[in-house]
Scaffold this active site. Structure first.
Site, PDB file in Angstrom:
ATOM      1  N   GLU A 143     -77.839  41.770  65.433  1.00  0.00           N
ATOM      2  CA  GLU A 143     -78.262  41.518  64.057  1.00  0.00           C
ATOM      3  C   GLU A 143     -79.751  41.222  64.051  1.00  0.00           C
ATOM      4  O   GLU A 143     -80.219  40.290  64.701  1.00  0.00           O
ATOM      5  CB  GLU A 143     -77.487  40.316  63.488  1.00  0.00           C
ATOM      6  CG  GLU A 143     -77.916  39.976  62.076  1.00  0.00           C
ATOM      7  CD  GLU A 143     -77.332  38.657  61.568  1.00  0.00           C
ATOM      8  OE1 GLU A 143     -76.375  38.136  62.186  1.00  0.00           O
ATOM      9  OE2 GLU A 143     -77.845  38.152  60.563  1.00  0.00           O
ATOM     10  N   THR A 193     -81.724  50.200  47.196  1.00  0.00           N
ATOM     11  CA  THR A 193     -81.100  50.629  48.450  1.00  0.00           C
ATOM     12  C   THR A 193     -81.745  51.917  48.948  1.00  0.00           C
ATOM     13  O   THR A 193     -81.986  52.099  50.152  1.00  0.00           O
ATOM     14  CB  THR A 193     -79.585  50.821  48.243  1.00  0.00           C
ATOM     15  OG1 THR A 193     -79.037  49.570  47.851  1.00  0.00           O
ATOM     16  CG2 THR A 193     -78.885  51.309  49.501  1.00  0.00           C
ATOM     17  N   ASP A 242     -68.542  40.646  46.446  1.00  0.00           N
ATOM     18  CA  ASP A 242     -68.400  39.197  46.629  1.00  0.00           C
ATOM     19  C   ASP A 242     -66.929  38.901  46.880  1.00  0.00           C
ATOM     20  O   ASP A 242     -66.052  39.504  46.247  1.00  0.00           O
ATOM     21  CB  ASP A 242     -68.835  38.454  45.355  1.00  0.00           C
ATOM     22  CG  ASP A 242     -70.343  38.507  45.163  1.00  0.00           C
ATOM     23  OD1 ASP A 242     -71.040  38.905  46.107  1.00  0.00           O
ATOM     24  OD2 ASP A 242     -70.810  38.151  44.059  1.00  0.00           O
ATOM     25  N   CYS A 388     -71.751  12.568  65.728  1.00  0.00           N
ATOM     26  CA  CYS A 388     -73.031  12.273  66.374  1.00  0.00           C
ATOM     27  C   CYS A 388     -73.727  11.073  65.715  1.00  0.00           C
ATOM     28  O   CYS A 388     -73.340   9.936  65.984  1.00  0.00           O
ATOM     29  CB  CYS A 388     -73.908  13.516  66.420  1.00  0.00           C
ATOM     30  SG  CYS A 388     -75.103  13.434  67.774  1.00  0.00           S
ATOM     31  N   MET A 391     -71.331   8.758  64.406  1.00  0.00           N
ATOM     32  CA  MET A 391     -70.661   7.873  65.377  1.00  0.00           C
ATOM     33  C   MET A 391     -71.577   6.698  65.701  1.00  0.00           C
ATOM     34  O   MET A 391     -71.150   5.546  65.790  1.00  0.00           O
ATOM     35  CB  MET A 391     -70.327   8.662  66.641  1.00  0.00           C
ATOM     36  CG  MET A 391     -69.739   7.834  67.768  1.00  0.00           C
ATOM     37  SD  MET A 391     -71.002   7.249  68.940  1.00  0.00           S
ATOM     38  CE  MET A 391     -69.990   6.930  70.378  1.00  0.00           C
ATOM     39  N   HIS A 519     -70.574  17.079  68.980  1.00  0.00           N
ATOM     40  CA  HIS A 519     -70.379  17.819  67.725  1.00  0.00           C
ATOM     41  C   HIS A 519     -69.121  18.682  67.818  1.00  0.00           C
ATOM     42  O   HIS A 519     -69.215  19.857  68.173  1.00  0.00           O
ATOM     43  CB  HIS A 519     -71.585  18.716  67.450  1.00  0.00           C
ATOM     44  CG  HIS A 519     -72.813  17.975  67.045  1.00  0.00           C
ATOM     45  ND1 HIS A 519     -73.084  17.623  65.751  1.00  0.00           N
ATOM     46  CD2 HIS A 519     -73.843  17.503  67.784  1.00  0.00           C
ATOM     47  CE1 HIS A 519     -74.236  16.970  65.701  1.00  0.00           C
ATOM     48  NE2 HIS A 519     -74.712  16.885  66.918  1.00  0.00           N
ATOM     49  N   GLU A 521     -67.529  20.097  65.620  1.00  0.00           N
ATOM     50  CA  GLU A 521     -67.520  21.210  64.661  1.00  0.00           C
ATOM     51  C   GLU A 521     -67.914  22.536  65.294  1.00  0.00           C
ATOM     52  O   GLU A 521     -67.529  23.599  64.820  1.00  0.00           O
ATOM     53  CB  GLU A 521     -68.432  20.896  63.465  1.00  0.00           C
ATOM     54  CG  GLU A 521     -69.937  20.838  63.742  1.00  0.00           C
ATOM     55  CD  GLU A 521     -70.443  19.446  64.134  1.00  0.00           C
ATOM     56  OE1 GLU A 521     -69.649  18.654  64.671  1.00  0.00           O
ATOM     57  OE2 GLU A 521     -71.642  19.179  63.913  1.00  0.00           O
TER      58      GLU A 521
HETATM   59  N1  GLN Z   1     -80.469  11.104  65.946  1.00  0.00           N
HETATM   60  C1  GLN Z   1     -79.413  10.864  66.862  1.00  0.00           C
HETATM   61  C2  GLN Z   1     -79.821  11.101  68.300  1.00  0.00           C
HETATM   62  O1  GLN Z   1     -80.779  11.782  68.550  1.00  0.00           O
HETATM   63  C3  GLN Z   1     -78.202  11.709  66.502  1.00  0.00           C
HETATM   64  C4  GLN Z   1     -78.440  13.165  66.661  1.00  0.00           C
HETATM   65  C5  GLN Z   1     -77.424  13.993  65.939  1.00  0.00           C
HETATM   66  O2  GLN Z   1     -76.741  13.529  65.045  1.00  0.00           O
HETATM   67  N2  GLN Z   1     -77.307  15.259  66.312  1.00  0.00           N
HETATM   68  O3  GLN Z   1     -79.177  10.640  69.200  1.00  0.00           O
END
Ligand code: GLN
Length: 542
Positions: A143, A193, A242, A388, A391, A519, A521
């Site tokens: 891409e 296009t 869409d 992150c 937490m 993370h 996600e």
């Molecule tokens: N700012 C925080 C750190 O650097 C958390 C980073 C984040 O949420 N990706 O540890």
């Protein structure tokens, strides 16, 4: 085996019409035909990687297993292909030039003139073929970011041309174009296009397939018109209206037979497309009549809703995957935490949500408001999921309000806090002093050992997992005992027990209060939702 095939996906007319999703969908289709498929993203920026780009402008920074900080489209590829992609699959202008200049400094060009053409496109091609080899891919999608006719991406189109010149039968070009329906005319206009196709011709490339992005499906008359003016067969103009969900896209393309067309373009055998697992997922995603309302609490972004959603795209997708797996839908609302700092009474709006999520972040803005929201979620027993920074802030809130550590904070915000509950990781201090920011966080996949009997262990159903990270700060080891004594459970740690990877509250005191230093996600996939997101959604649905 046939020779490796390459499909370049380029954009015509304008950006922001879903080239990443289109490329991902093509990938899924070719993969569903039994062709091993990989995908590459080229970003025409001088930034060496996406780690230094502002997510509110550029969208999420997607971290790969190997720690490379890339564009959100890499996340789309991984989600659609269900594959783990390596860093070689992502390049920027900066990365390419950096490598060519490094080689020049090492005399690797043996004294010859190093020139923009052909040396830059040759390095692009080298990276493309390396990625193809690493994946042993039958089909490699590339891409090209930006829009045809732009100054910035021309060197990458030159790479496509050179690759096609070398392997004329193995390279295809798909152009995703936009077909507007101006309100005052009320008719689909193909002229933009046509111009885009000509601009593409002017750099020596001819589109083999045109994906006609528009509000509605393109009609036969317009297909004919695009075909004549853009010099392709009418059946190779694919309708790309869409859609309700990005996951509909591969199914839609297949209605127009895109997979077989690409096989024809590349000289591959037409094989049946087996999208059954995908279709089952899409069907399930539409079952959810009950929507779970999730409040995403963070600092205010002035760039507007659209960009905001892009900044957290993997979080949004992970929530969707988890909700769909439970026959539920999900609705996200972005709540500005600075509002809670000015008016704490506003916090009560959180009662209207089934769950509160705090995503990753940096810096001090809005953080006190986030901490107030976390306290509210804890006290009101609203399911809370922190990613992150989410937490780290959960830990700070607990330290201040439960463990009695007044003034607890992260060193990121206040180096002289009386209780630096979250502190800079060993080795990071130096980098910060030297302002060596690019690609230097704790990045990529690390193992995490789970404690039995915890929510995390129950959700994963295993004792060790691996998750992706992107941070510089961590729970200060000096406070682990105090926090644990006060009831915070560190249910996941690095195998040596040094780094706190997951913090949670026992089920006896809160239905779901959990944060991850990593993370999660980034590892959620449509067909395999992430266990912690599933656990959060389940808790929120009660
Ligand atoms: N700012 C925080 C750190 O650097 C958390 C980073 C984040 O949420 N990706 O540890």
């Amino acid at each position: 085996m046939a020779s490796p095939k390459y499909i370049f996906v380029v954009g015509g007319v304008m950006s922001g019409i879903g080239k990443g999703v289109a490329s991902s969908a093509i990938g899924r289709i070719m993969q569903s035909k039994g062709y091993k498929t990989t995908a590459i993203k080229i970003d025409p920026y001088i930034n060496v990687d996406a780690g230094t780009m502002n997510p509110t402008e550029h969208g999420e920074v997607f971290v790969l297993d190997d720690g490379y900080e890339t564009d959100q489209d890499m996340g789309n590829y991984e989600r659609f292909l269900g594959e783990t992609l390596p860093s070689i699959n992502y390049m920027t202008t900066g990365r390419v030039y950096q490598e060519v200049i490094r080689r020049e400094r090492n005399l690797e060009y043996k004294g010859k003139n190093v020139e923009v053409v052909p040396d830059i496109p040759l390095e692009v091609i080298r990276r493309i073929t390396e990625a193809q080899k690493a994946a042993n891919a039958d089909v490699t999608l590339i891409e090209v970011g930006g829009t045809i006719g732009e100054y910035q991406n021309i060197i990458f189109l030159e790479a496509a041309r050179m690759l096609k010149q070398k392997y004329p039968h193995d390279v295809g070009v798909v152009m995703l174009s936009y077909v507007p329906i101006p309100g005052n005319i009320g008719e689909m206009k193909t002229k933009p296009t046509q111009y885009a196709a000509r601009s593409l011709n002017s750099v020596g490339l001819q589109a083999d397939v045109i994906l006609a992005r528009a509000a509605v499906p393109i009609d036969e008359k317009r297909k004919e018109k695009i075909a004549i003016f853009c010099n392709i067969l009418p059946e190779r103009v694919i309708s790309a209206p869409d859609v309700e969900s990005i996951y509909d896209v591969p199914i839609n393309y297949e209605k127009d037979g895109l997979g077989d067309i690409l096989c024809d373009v590349l000289g591959l055998e037409r094989r049946p497309t087996d999208l059954s697992a995908w279709e089952a997922f899409v069907k399930k995603s539409k079952n959810g009549s009950k929507k779970i309302n999730i409040a995403v609490v963070g600092k205010y972004f002035e760039s507007g809703e659209y960009v905001l959603a892009d900044a957290y795209i993997s979080v949004l997708e992970a929530l969707k995957h988890a909700a769909y797996s439970q026959d539920l839908g999900v609705k996200l609302s972005y709540l500005d935490s600075e509002g809670y700092e000015q008016d704490p009474a506003k916090l009560s709006e959180l009662k209207n949500y089934d769950g509160v999520l705090v995503p990753g972040g940096f810096g001090s803005r809005g953080v006190e408001g986030i901490i107030a929201a976390i306290q509210f979620a804890r006290e009101q027993k609203i399911p809370y999921f922190g990613l992150c920074y989410g937490m780290q802030l959960l830990t700070i809130e607990y330290a201040r309000n439960v463990a009695g550590l007044a003034g607890a904070n992260t060193a990121e915000i206040n180096k002289d806090a009386p209780h630096p509950i979250i502190d800079v990781m060993p080795g990071q201090e130096d980098l910060l002093t030297k302002q060596d920011y690019g690609g230097t966080m704790r990045l990529g996949t690390y193992p995490c050992v789970l404690k039995e009997g915890t929510i995390a262990h129950g959700a994963y159903g295993s004792g060790e997992v691996a998750e992706r990270h992107r941070h510089r700060y961590e729970v200060n080891p000096e406070y682990i005992q105090k926090l644990s004594d006060a009831g915070l459970v560190f249910s996941g740690t690095s195998p040596d027990g040094r780094l706190m990877e997951i913090a949670e509250l026992s089920k006896d005191v809160h239905p779901f209060m959990l944060g991850t230093q990593f993370h999660p996600e980034f590892l959620s996939r449509p067909l395999s939702p992430h266990p912690l997101f599933v656990a959060f959604i389940k808790a929120a649905s009660k």
